[in-house]
Scaffold this motif. Structure first.
Motif, PDB file in Angstrom:
ATOM      1  N   LEU A  96       6.217   5.500   2.883  1.00  0.00           N
ATOM      2  CA  LEU A  96       5.158   6.475   2.636  1.00  0.00           C
ATOM      3  C   LEU A  96       5.043   6.808   1.162  1.00  0.00           C
ATOM      4  CD1 LEU A  96       5.691   8.914   5.662  1.00  0.00           C
ATOM      5  CD2 LEU A  96       3.824   7.278   5.332  1.00  0.00           C
ATOM      6  N   ILE A  97       6.204   6.919   0.470  1.00  0.00           N
ATOM      7  CA  ILE A  97       6.175   7.201  -0.967  1.00  0.00           C
ATOM      8  C   ILE A  97       5.522   6.055  -1.734  1.00  0.00           C
ATOM      9  CG2 ILE A  97       7.627   7.525  -3.005  1.00  0.00           C
ATOM     10  CD1 ILE A  97       9.601   9.036  -1.226  1.00  0.00           C
ATOM     11  N   LEU A  98       5.850   4.803  -1.375  1.00  0.00           N
ATOM     12  CA  LEU A  98       5.249   3.647  -2.037  1.00  0.00           C
ATOM     13  C   LEU A  98       3.735   3.603  -1.825  1.00  0.00           C
ATOM     14  CD1 LEU A  98       7.894   0.857  -1.283  1.00  0.00           C
ATOM     15  CD2 LEU A  98       7.371   1.890  -3.507  1.00  0.00           C
ATOM     16  N   LEU A  99       3.290   3.884  -0.586  1.00  0.00           N
ATOM     17  CA  LEU A  99       1.849   3.899  -0.307  1.00  0.00           C
ATOM     18  C   LEU A  99       1.146   4.971  -1.126  1.00  0.00           C
ATOM     19  CD1 LEU A  99       1.791   3.396   3.582  1.00  0.00           C
ATOM     20  CD2 LEU A  99       1.014   1.780   1.816  1.00  0.00           C
ATOM     21  N   PHE A 100       1.755   6.133  -1.254  1.00  0.00           N
ATOM     22  CA  PHE A 100       1.169   7.209  -2.038  1.00  0.00           C
ATOM     23  C   PHE A 100       1.057   6.825  -3.506  1.00  0.00           C
ATOM     24  CE2 PHE A 100       1.743  11.030  -4.670  1.00  0.00           C
ATOM     25  CZ  PHE A 100       0.637  11.773  -4.265  1.00  0.00           C
ATOM     26  N   VAL A 101       2.137   6.215  -4.050  1.00  0.00           N
ATOM     27  CA  VAL A 101       2.130   5.807  -5.455  1.00  0.00           C
ATOM     28  C   VAL A 101       1.073   4.736  -5.707  1.00  0.00           C
ATOM     29  CG1 VAL A 101       3.476   4.698  -7.278  1.00  0.00           C
ATOM     30  CG2 VAL A 101       4.537   6.445  -5.838  1.00  0.00           C
ATOM     31  N   LEU A 102       1.002   3.736  -4.815  1.00  0.00           N
ATOM     32  CA  LEU A 102      -0.002   2.672  -4.976  1.00  0.00           C
ATOM     33  C   LEU A 102      -1.421   3.225  -4.897  1.00  0.00           C
ATOM     34  CD1 LEU A 102       1.644  -0.160  -2.829  1.00  0.00           C
ATOM     35  CD2 LEU A 102       1.434  -0.075  -5.329  1.00  0.00           C
ATOM     36  N   ASN A 103      -1.636   4.199  -4.007  1.00  0.00           N
ATOM     37  CA  ASN A 103      -2.960   4.806  -3.884  1.00  0.00           C
ATOM     38  C   ASN A 103      -3.350   5.573  -5.150  1.00  0.00           C
ATOM     39  OD1 ASN A 103      -5.329   5.615  -2.201  1.00  0.00           O
ATOM     40  ND2 ASN A 103      -4.456   7.648  -2.508  1.00  0.00           N
TER      41      ASN A 103
END
Length: 239
Positions: A26-33
């Motif tokens: 979830l943290i990676l998805l947030f950062v990529l977004n």
């Protein structure tokens, strides 16, 4: 007895591990977004004054203001056989004054198109004198006949007719519970152009009581529509 305890400990470890993996994902998805390029034009709409209002179908007749006197003096300009048309009543005189003052100030002081006022009853002298004092253009008054204004009796007296109007009011439709509003809609759906006063003109501009124009119209929309092969134009702004 130690075996069940070992199994329980192993199961809890797996659950904690899966929770950690899910959190990292979830943290990676947030950062990529957050790092993804964004179209700021769509995020923050431009003010109308900065937008290109043209489309692939139609373009504005005129962009910006121009000298209306130079427009009228052009050898190519020929005034159209047109008029304003307003369906109103004596008691709406205040709203009529507001609309006329606005259209005269922003357009008709230069182009001098006539007015046709229609009513389902005769206009009184106060109405006639008041509107006549607001313009130097021609003003004409007409009466709408009962057959053109009233619903047929076999429709008006039915429960379905009454329930339909009440239903529109219950659903919050603007003016939906007013029988006079439905009469107006019926009249403007086609009967109006058969009125003898309206038939004298090839073009009409429908205006309503209590409306306001917010900018100068320094060209003739009748002429521009005719030259462009247009038949009908529409714009409205409701609070």
């Amino acid at each position: 007895m130690p075996l069940p305890k070992l199994l329980c400990t192993t199961r809890h470890s797996r659950i904690r591990f899966l929770r950690v993996v899910l959190l990292i994902a979830l943290i990676l998805l947030f950062v990529l977004n957050m790092l993804r390029p964004r179209n700021t034009d769509k995020m923050v709409p431009k003010p109308y004054s900065k937008r290109d209002m043209s489309t692939f179908k139609d373009h504005p007749f005129v962009s910006g203001c121009q000298d209306p006197f130079a427009y009228i003096a052009s050898p190519q300009y020929r005034k159209s056989n047109a008029s304003f048309v307003m369906l109103t009543r004596n008691q709406e005189i205040e709203g009529v004054v507001k609309s006329m003052q606005s259209i005269e100030r922003h357009f008709n002081q230069w182009f001098q198109y006539p007015y046709v006022f229609l009513n389902d009853e005769p206009f009184d002298s106060v109405f006639r004198d008041t509107v006549g004092s607001l313009t130097t253009a021609e003003v004409r008054f007409g009466e709408v006949g009962e057959l053109d204004w009233e619903f047929p009796q076999d429709v008006r007296d039915t429960l379905r007719f009454k329930h339909s109007i009440e239903d529109q009011g219950d659903r919050g439709i603007m003016y939906g519970n007013m029988e006079s509003y439905h009469k107006m809609c019926r009249f403007y759906s086609g009967i109006f152009y058969k009125h003898p006063l309206v038939q004298e003109y090839e073009w009409y501009w429908r205006i309503e009581p209590d409306v306001e124009f917010f900018c100068d119209i320094t060209y003739d929309p009748f002429v521009e529509m005719e030259n462009s092969g247009k038949k009908y134009g529409f714009t409205v702004l409701i609070k």
